[in-house]
Design a protein around this motif. Structure first.
Motif, PDB file in Angstrom:
ATOM      1  N   ASP A   1       0.838  -1.198   0.000  1.00  0.00           N
ATOM      2  CA  ASP A   1       0.000   0.000   0.000  1.00  0.00           C
ATOM      3  C   ASP A   1       0.876   1.253   0.000  1.00  0.00           C
ATOM      4  OD1 ASP A   1      -0.805   0.182   3.551  1.00  0.00           O
ATOM      5  OD2 ASP A   1       0.960  -0.593   2.523  1.00  0.00           O
ATOM      6  N   THR A   2       1.608   1.415  -1.122  1.00  0.00           N
ATOM      7  CA  THR A   2       2.515   2.545  -1.259  1.00  0.00           C
ATOM      8  C   THR A   2       1.730   3.840  -1.280  1.00  0.00           C
ATOM      9  OG1 THR A   2       3.966   1.154  -2.596  1.00  0.00           O
ATOM     10  CG2 THR A   2       4.345   3.509  -2.662  1.00  0.00           C
ATOM     11  N   ALA A   3       2.198   4.852  -0.540  1.00  0.00           N
ATOM     12  CA  ALA A   3       1.454   6.092  -0.407  1.00  0.00           C
ATOM     13  C   ALA A   3       1.525   6.939  -1.679  1.00  0.00           C
ATOM     14  CB  ALA A   3       1.984   6.872   0.783  1.00  0.00           C
ATOM     15  N   VAL A   4       2.751   7.163  -2.179  1.00  0.00           N
ATOM     16  CA  VAL A   4       2.955   7.891  -3.418  1.00  0.00           C
ATOM     17  C   VAL A   4       3.722   6.959  -4.351  1.00  0.00           C
ATOM     18  CG1 VAL A   4       3.908   9.937  -4.529  1.00  0.00           C
ATOM     19  CG2 VAL A   4       3.068  10.077  -2.167  1.00  0.00           C
ATOM     20  N   SER A   5       3.107   6.584  -5.438  1.00  0.00           N
ATOM     21  CA  SER A   5       3.752   5.643  -6.353  1.00  0.00           C
ATOM     22  C   SER A   5       3.918   6.287  -7.724  1.00  0.00           C
ATOM     23  CB  SER A   5       2.942   4.347  -6.465  1.00  0.00           C
ATOM     24  OG  SER A   5       1.634   4.627  -6.916  1.00  0.00           O
ATOM     25  N   GLN A   6       5.066   6.037  -8.327  1.00  0.00           N
ATOM     26  CA  GLN A   6       5.327   6.598  -9.640  1.00  0.00           C
ATOM     27  C   GLN A   6       5.932   5.546 -10.535  1.00  0.00           C
ATOM     28  OE1 GLN A   6       8.293   9.630  -7.524  1.00  0.00           O
ATOM     29  NE2 GLN A   6       8.760   9.507  -9.707  1.00  0.00           N
ATOM     30  N   THR A   7       5.604   5.626 -11.809  1.00  0.00           N
ATOM     31  CA  THR A   7       6.110   4.672 -12.794  1.00  0.00           C
ATOM     32  C   THR A   7       6.447   5.392 -14.087  1.00  0.00           C
ATOM     33  OG1 THR A   7       3.835   4.222 -13.535  1.00  0.00           O
ATOM     34  CG2 THR A   7       4.780   2.718 -11.893  1.00  0.00           C
ATOM     35  N   PRO A   8       7.514   4.940 -14.796  1.00  0.00           N
ATOM     36  CA  PRO A   8       8.397   3.847 -14.418  1.00  0.00           C
ATOM     37  C   PRO A   8       9.458   4.292 -13.421  1.00  0.00           C
ATOM     38  CG  PRO A   8       9.126   4.783 -16.482  1.00  0.00           C
ATOM     39  CD  PRO A   8       7.868   5.541 -16.096  1.00  0.00           C
ATOM     40  N   LYS A   9      10.147   3.345 -12.802  1.00  0.00           N
ATOM     41  CA  LYS A   9      11.236   3.693 -11.896  1.00  0.00           C
ATOM     42  C   LYS A   9      12.494   4.051 -12.684  1.00  0.00           C
ATOM     43  CE  LYS A   9      13.731   2.209  -7.760  1.00  0.00           C
ATOM     44  NZ  LYS A   9      13.310   3.315  -6.885  1.00  0.00           N
ATOM     45  N   TYR A  10      12.712   3.348 -13.784  1.00  0.00           N
ATOM     46  CA  TYR A  10      13.879   3.628 -14.628  1.00  0.00           C
ATOM     47  C   TYR A  10      13.407   3.828 -16.068  1.00  0.00           C
ATOM     48  CZ  TYR A  10      16.438   1.729 -10.673  1.00  0.00           C
ATOM     49  OH  TYR A  10      16.924   1.494  -9.424  1.00  0.00           O
ATOM     50  N   LEU A  11      14.022   4.796 -16.721  1.00  0.00           N
ATOM     51  CA  LEU A  11      13.651   5.106 -18.100  1.00  0.00           C
ATOM     52  C   LEU A  11      14.898   5.561 -18.841  1.00  0.00           C
ATOM     53  CD1 LEU A  11      11.362   5.446 -20.145  1.00  0.00           C
ATOM     54  CD2 LEU A  11      10.889   7.681 -19.150  1.00  0.00           C
ATOM     55  N   VAL A  12      15.256   4.831 -19.880  1.00  0.00           N
ATOM     56  CA  VAL A  12      16.383   5.210 -20.736  1.00  0.00           C
ATOM     57  C   VAL A  12      15.822   5.460 -22.124  1.00  0.00           C
ATOM     58  CG1 VAL A  12      18.614   4.568 -21.695  1.00  0.00           C
ATOM     59  CG2 VAL A  12      17.970   3.759 -19.408  1.00  0.00           C
ATOM     60  N   THR A  13      16.110   6.626 -22.680  1.00  0.00           N
ATOM     61  CA  THR A  13      15.509   6.989 -23.952  1.00  0.00           C
ATOM     62  C   THR A  13      16.459   7.871 -24.746  1.00  0.00           C
ATOM     63  OG1 THR A  13      13.504   7.900 -24.966  1.00  0.00           O
ATOM     64  CG2 THR A  13      14.395   9.064 -23.055  1.00  0.00           C
ATOM     65  N   GLN A  14      16.181   8.005 -26.015  1.00  0.00           N
ATOM     66  CA  GLN A  14      17.055   8.796 -26.874  1.00  0.00           C
ATOM     67  C   GLN A  14      16.610  10.251 -26.923  1.00  0.00           C
ATOM     68  OE1 GLN A  14      17.027   6.624 -30.643  1.00  0.00           O
ATOM     69  NE2 GLN A  14      19.014   5.720 -30.105  1.00  0.00           N
ATOM     70  N   MET A  15      17.572  11.101 -27.213  1.00  0.00           N
ATOM     71  CA  MET A  15      17.284  12.528 -27.416  1.00  0.00           C
ATOM     72  C   MET A  15      16.181  12.693 -28.447  1.00  0.00           C
ATOM     73  SD  MET A  15      20.641  14.941 -27.474  1.00  0.00           S
ATOM     74  CE  MET A  15      21.252  14.148 -28.934  1.00  0.00           C
ATOM     75  N   GLY A  16      15.315  13.625 -28.201  1.00  0.00           N
ATOM     76  CA  GLY A  16      14.261  13.929 -29.148  1.00  0.00           C
ATOM     77  C   GLY A  16      12.971  13.170 -28.921  1.00  0.00           C
ATOM     78  N   ASN A  17      13.047  12.107 -28.124  1.00  0.00           N
ATOM     79  CA  ASN A  17      11.831  11.339 -27.850  1.00  0.00           C
ATOM     80  C   ASN A  17      10.914  12.075 -26.876  1.00  0.00           C
ATOM     81  OD1 ASN A  17      12.586   9.281 -29.506  1.00  0.00           O
ATOM     82  ND2 ASN A  17      13.206   7.877 -27.871  1.00  0.00           N
TER      83      ASN A  17
ATOM     84  N   GLY B   1       7.465  10.107  -3.475  1.00  0.00           N
ATOM     85  CA  GLY B   1       7.536   8.791  -4.078  1.00  0.00           C
ATOM     86  C   GLY B   1       8.978   8.315  -4.140  1.00  0.00           C
ATOM     87  N   GLU B   2       9.178   7.162  -4.768  1.00  0.00           N
ATOM     88  CA  GLU B   2      10.500   6.543  -4.797  1.00  0.00           C
ATOM     89  C   GLU B   2      11.389   7.110  -5.894  1.00  0.00           C
ATOM     90  OE1 GLU B   2      10.671   5.053  -1.819  1.00  0.00           O
ATOM     91  OE2 GLU B   2      11.223   3.078  -2.586  1.00  0.00           O
TER      92      GLU B   2
END
Lengths: 111, 114
Positions: B1-17, B106-107
């Protein structure tokens, strides 16, 4: 502009060796001063809020104090699990609803 | 029962996206925030919403667009990502701060732009 400066940037202690972390602030009327703990890869975890000079709050081995210009986080007989980054933040009476953070003190407790 | 949850935890993306980070809180708070933590560990506020209404926009480039469909959600959409956007983004919530109420975080979402 509201500003928070924490010192030292990093502190390494032996288990059981007490010390203090400093948070100096300038703010246009203080509504509250907040202390958070942040572990690697985690979000800040709330510890204390102090509202007026002379106020003190305690939690286990931690005690936070407040003057008109600074706050101290005293750590008594620390244990390795107290290792973390400790963040200080202020909220001004006037202005928007936000916290202004310092850069944190990275505390390491060696067993 | 996480109070503040955010997704995704990790995000790798290219410039311009274009990418989005989602946030939800189950604390019943009216106020939600996005904070950015840079490589030097400074946490700085980006946006604040109270009951779905934007209160703070802290000189953030307009490539960043928050959206609050209801008071329990605050999503962050970023267009045309740049290398300098690489950071940790924290969602947070509180009762209105006027009374010195506590902000709960959040985390974090670790964004890396390559």
């Amino acid at each position: 502009e509201d500003q928070v400066t924490q010192s030292p940037e990093a502190l390494r202690l032996q288990e059981g060796e007490s010390s203090s972390l400093n948070c100096s602030y300038t703010v246009s009327g203080l509504r509250g001063l907040f202390w958070y703990r942040q572990d690697p890869g985690k979000g800040p975890e709330f510890l204390f809020t102090l509202y007026s000079a002379g106020e003190e709050k305690e939690k286990e081995r931690l005690k936070a104090t407040l003057t008109k210009k600074e706050s101290f986080l005293h750590i008594t007989a620390p244990k390795p699990e107290d290792s973390a980054t400790y963040l200080c933040a202020v909220q001004a009476i006037r202005g928007a609803q936000k916290l202004v953070f310092g850069q944190g003190t990275r505390l390491t407790i060696n067993p | 029962d996480t109070a503040v949850s955010q997704t995704p935890k990790y995000l790798v993306t290219q410039m311009g996206n274009d990418k989005s980070i989602k946030c939800e809180q189950n604390l019943g708070h009216d106020t939600m925030y996005w904070y950015k933590q840079d490589s030097k560990k400074f946490l700085k506020i980006m946006f604040s919403y109270n009951n779905k209404e934007l209160i703070i926009n802290e000189t953030v480039p307009n490539r960043f667009s928050p959206k609050s469909p209801d008071k329990a959600h605050l999503n962050l959409h970023i267009n045309s990502l740049e290398l300098g956007d690489s950071a940790v983004y924290f969602c947070a919530s509180s009762h209105p701060l006027g009374g010195g109420n506590t902000i709960y975080f959040g985390e974090g979402s670790w964004l890396t732009v390559v």
